[in-house]
Scaffold this active site. Structure first.
Site, mmCIF file in Angstrom:
data_model
loop_
_atom_site.group_PDB
_atom_site.id
_atom_site.type_symbol
_atom_site.label_atom_id
_atom_site.label_comp_id
_atom_site.label_asym_id
_atom_site.label_seq_id
_atom_site.Cartn_x
_atom_site.Cartn_y
_atom_site.Cartn_z
ATOM 1 N N GLY A 142 0.824 -1.197 0.000
ATOM 2 C CA GLY A 142 0.000 0.000 0.000
ATOM 3 C C GLY A 142 0.865 1.256 0.000
ATOM 4 C CG ASP A 143 0.204 6.031 0.158
ATOM 5 O OD1 ASP A 143 0.022 6.141 -1.072
ATOM 6 O OD2 ASP A 143 0.613 6.951 0.894
ATOM 7 C CB THR A 159 -5.250 0.188 -1.521
ATOM 8 O OG1 THR A 159 -6.558 0.625 -1.120
ATOM 9 C CG2 THR A 159 -4.982 0.735 -2.892
ATOM 10 C CG ASP A 171 -9.939 0.905 1.748
ATOM 11 O OD1 ASP A 171 -10.660 -0.080 1.971
ATOM 12 O OD2 ASP A 171 -9.367 1.540 2.642
ATOM 13 N NE ARG A 193 -31.582 -7.609 16.514
ATOM 14 C CZ ARG A 193 -32.511 -6.923 17.171
ATOM 15 N NH1 ARG A 193 -32.517 -5.603 17.148
ATOM 16 N NH2 ARG A 193 -33.438 -7.557 17.865
#
Lengths: 368, 368, 368, 368
Positions: free
Chosen positions: A121-122, A145, A147, A286
């Site tokens: 990642g970064d 990533t 994301d 919930r």
């Protein structure tokens, strides 16, 4: 940065940061292409930069990568820690942070390694960039990533699997929401960017999607739930990215000690949203926090292919002398971009994004 | 109880209690067998006994059950509340609990219903029994408990789907546990009986399984984690039933107010176990609470078949005059048992259970 | 047969016959229980009895069985051939069949093996029985038949996975059948018994189920398709076991040579049924032959558990001196039965089977 | 073509050609955006252009599209036939083909429809173009081809689901291939373009991939199988697109009559390849034809999202007056392209494609 092409015979590979489905597919492609196409020797370092610093490494041949394509995780291990430029060392009984990058270069020299494939990642890619800049170490980065929040590439592997897992969860929650006339809240990953929430929310037929890029109000969220109820739809599905935030406020969620055991990992924004909806609408609510399930499991075919293409390209680019770069998807091609440009440039959900627009037009609320 | 066979032309059906994968398959079989085989009219009551009390009902023909076999949930809706023998009624601005079972019988008479199929858990089946005893209402019960903790039947539908969902979660957690050298804790359902945890734990290759039937100590749990680490296995998988308890102690988990929003649904035993392991072993630990995902989704083929057999048998038994009974699986046959015997008799994991023994022999710890 | 308990220190294990999901789970349980519980050494023979005859074997420790629980197939390899009592040997340029069981016993003695766990179908278990009878070799059988057609056990592992795969296929075919108003035919396994077709057919909402136990006529099959069309249902789903047969007739399906390449594995009964339906009703019909997909893939949680119980019990029984037996499921317990009784006794679908009855009552046709 | 913006109040929608996972998601998005965002009335025509010609139509409100997002197929029905410009009409006992497009325009006028969303493949989109050119009917096309072989769009929905299904099949075949040391051949869709075979082959770890774009020789295919065997890898996986062809030759596969029933849909190229491999290498080979399973089932999250974006854009573009165009994916945006340019321009696998290159570098053979 001059691109003097190095004669490469041995390369190293490591995986850093949180795991993502597809890491093994990258490793497999790197090993296969390096050995078959270029006759290279490949050394794998264990547990991210930790293995590079502590010289925990093993040779990777085709045999080591048999059967790993459909497997989640990484056979090399990974961590979020261990920066060679800022590494904890004990000195006189105290921990001080030191630059141990010299040791890294020694370890590489010891293995006879002339080039590195760094998958991460970064944070990992910034270290890669520094090794390239400081030591002219031929390095190629592979972005990771889950994301999907990296500007320099159309997509990253792992994202499609995470969205798939979240969508399957929404499919499951739908049936139970319907049967019990409940509001079901699903918290998914996405600290700074709401891609997983947006995609899974649309794919899973959510009624409300809350993402970091669009601050929400509880009132607007509840308005949507009530509107549905008035229209005879007795349940609602809410997807919340872990980084979603209400307008004008940080959430303060503290750890509390009470009772006979010390609790607890308190829930995050998902639970806050669930409590508020139940309180404000009186409708049973919930909450499910999907958590680590999103990182695990067999990668989807999409992620296996993207990861394979990234891994193959990484070796090809390294052999072509494209050092200090990161592979990326420029649909439909695989390209590369300087690491210096790639890291730190985050891709967030734009308000004018056509999927956001389509979602709104279909009646999905973003709580704003 | 005399079994005077009633001439049945119309039957009613309802689903009560928490939803479980397979409810729709039961409803479908009831409607198909009742209409095709016996030419009956079927009336479905909405939202469990609530619909029976408030007379919310609709006719179910084959058309209404098209396409519901693979769908989770229940097209009739369900609740855990609404007992006709103890029903909240507002009187003079106060809520008092009354017996409104007379109203139920009137509603049934109004529809011309001579028999009821009641699909539900222990609570619903007790109400069914009471309606049979008090009013001689021809009633047949269909057991529904996702926990599979009913003594009177070899298995209940929904259990296999829940175990499958939990096992898939463990498969996913495995890859991330391995990559990060972590302890992964998965909390699954099972308040009083540990069947889901036991089955999913064995199927998912867990290292520790904690169930209500076997009180555990944190020391023993950590011992297993440490033993694995010593053997070079850097990760561990722990499955915890929500009703698992440490030796000699109730867990006190309270709701706490703090910060700018009012938190929070505090986590349950899964989080407690996770915190303790991390604290006692120093190994990074992550907790996932599977929650409602276990109730949702498309039923497995096993559950679809069992639910179909139960639904068909319920109608057959009703037409044969086997009133006041509950259908059950007596492998390989479907049989029935008096409701009076069926309810309240819980099937818990016996210490001598062969699966527990096999698990122990393979090195799985139960924390005892 | 006298049961003189042998002092066992080393055991062998092999898998024979067609592969089935769960084989690896059995092997894993055998190795774990044998080594952890009893301190035994385990030798795995490769490719069924072939490895026993040719002495291809390797030691199995816990390390060898790490990660194989969720994997289909068998790490030991398997074949349908290679009977030590009838083994092809080349003599003077000709192949003659010989009894080489003496060589098997020598190989076992060479490894110091005192007991064998033999996992396989009817053929393998008959060989196991013969080894026990002739040489008093302590042997325990583990039944393996994906068709679930063994009388001596309530269920075999692999069956649930095969039914799941077939049901998922039916779920997929449903949507395309509906969209195109077609008849979709799915051919599934089951040469002598129709359990997979029956279970998948009911679970997948089929309209017609054809099994070996119930001879069908094309007229009755088409009648059902036409009846549905008249009722406004424009599609039909037909499940055919590979061993299904029309009344009064064997199917003669021959291999034909024509065209520029030599064709072809001709389709089986599925294609015959599909062609007939299209011809007789004029409705577009498509056929899918599921084939080997049913044998592959990750075992369901049910199969993993059953296989694990079988594997653990096999070792326990061997250590208790229960030689010449086969483990079996006697719900809810694992028991054993003499191999002599177990082999050859086939469990076929009885006409009075409650699932057949339920299916008929719901309007499913068996073509009779 | 002048783009005079029409005042649109009512639109029609139809689905034509073979079904593809995601059609329902398009219909849902069209209906939701049209009704919620623009207050339009939506009329759905049944079974492709057939419904438009025979005026079989029904109104679609939000109610009609509830729950269809995760469902495969199309609620409107579809066919590959029924071209209004070439429609079979019986005249004097003979079938003649006529232009009935005038009738189509009358039907549209009768419904008060001012614009059409036409979802379909090349054939359907050509008809759409003709309706626009000849009658200036405001029409917008949505591309549908499971083969992903349309040049004008980066991707079509349905493709990702088909690749996923094929990859899952390969994962299953892998375990059985390994256990039995067999060659497993999987035939997948792709008559003119090999995208499904290429993507599934890479994602599923195939050893040989045969596609229409690269003519193969049996010798090269067998060479790969033998090479693997020599390297100790006892099994091989071969993926064949249905349109793959050997160098220099058309395959002649004829229908043959023999035996007591008339066989048979003869197998296609998959079976030919399987037979040849077995014959030439002597290694046991098994063939699976995936067929219609690839078209069915719940769309992946990717396909649900792409289909939703296409559906929303179709309505938006129609309201913006972009008539005679087709929506398309221009990553990361949704755009449009004139129908005249879109149809007939096929996207085939280029030899320089980076995935083909990566595959070759990893040792995958294309049989050339």
């Amino acid at each position: 940065m001059p691109r003097t092409k190095v004669q490469i015979k041995r390369i190293g590979v490591l995986t850093g940061g949180g795991d993502a489905p597809g890491l093994n597919a990258v490793i497999r492609a790197v090993v296969k292409v390096a050995t078959r196409e270029y006759g290279l020797t490949v050394i794998g370092f264990e547990d991210g930069f930790g293995g590079l610093i502590e010289n925990r490494a093993r040779r990777l041949t085709e045999k080591e990568v048999v059967g790993i394509l459909p497997r989640g995780g990484t056979i090399l291990g990974t961590t979020n820690r261990d920066n060679p430029f800022h590494y904890p060392v004990e000195e006189n009984g105290e921990v001080v942070y030191k630059d141990v990058s010299g040791r890294v270069m020694e370890n590489l020299a010891g293995h006879g390694i002339q080039g590195m494939v760094i998958i991460g990642g970064d944070g990992s890619l910034k270290i890669a960039e520094e090794l390239w800049k400081r030591y002219s170490l031929p390095v190629i980065g592979v972005p990771k990533t889950i994301d999907n929040d990296l500007l320099a590439t159309d997509q990253t592997f792992g994202f499609d699997t995470a969205v798939t897992t979240a969508t399957e969860a929404l499919d499951k929650l739908h049936t139970t929401a319907e049967s019990h006339h409940r509001v079901m809240v699903l918290e998914v990953m996405g600290r700074y960017a709401g891609w997983i929430a947006l995609h899974a929310g649309v794919a899973g037929g959510a009624d409300v999607i809350l993402i970091p890029e669009i601050p929400f109000t509880f009132e607007k969220v509840c308005e949507k739930v009530r509107e549905r109820r008035r229209a005879g739809k007795k349940f609602s599905i809410v997807v919340v990215a872990e980084g979603a935030k209400p307008v004008g406020g940080e959430l303060v969620v503290k750890k509390v000690v009470e009772g006979s055991f010390e609790p607890l990992r308190l829930g995050g924004i998902g639970n806050v949203v669930g409590d508020k909806i139940e309180e404000m609408t009186g409708i049973e609510t919930r909450v499910t926090v999907l958590g680590h399930l999103q990182r695990g499991g067999s990668p989807t075919s999409f992620d296996r292919i993207l990861a394979t293409r990234f891994g193959a390209a990484a070796v090809n680019f390294l052999m072509e002398g494209r050092y200090g770069e990161m592979v990326c998807l420029r649909t439909p091609d695989i390209g590369s971009v300087p690491l210096a440009e790639a890291t730190g440039a985050m891709k967030r959900v734009a308000l004018g994004n056509d999927l956001v627009r389509a979602a709104r037009q279909m009646g999905i609320s973003f709580g704003d």
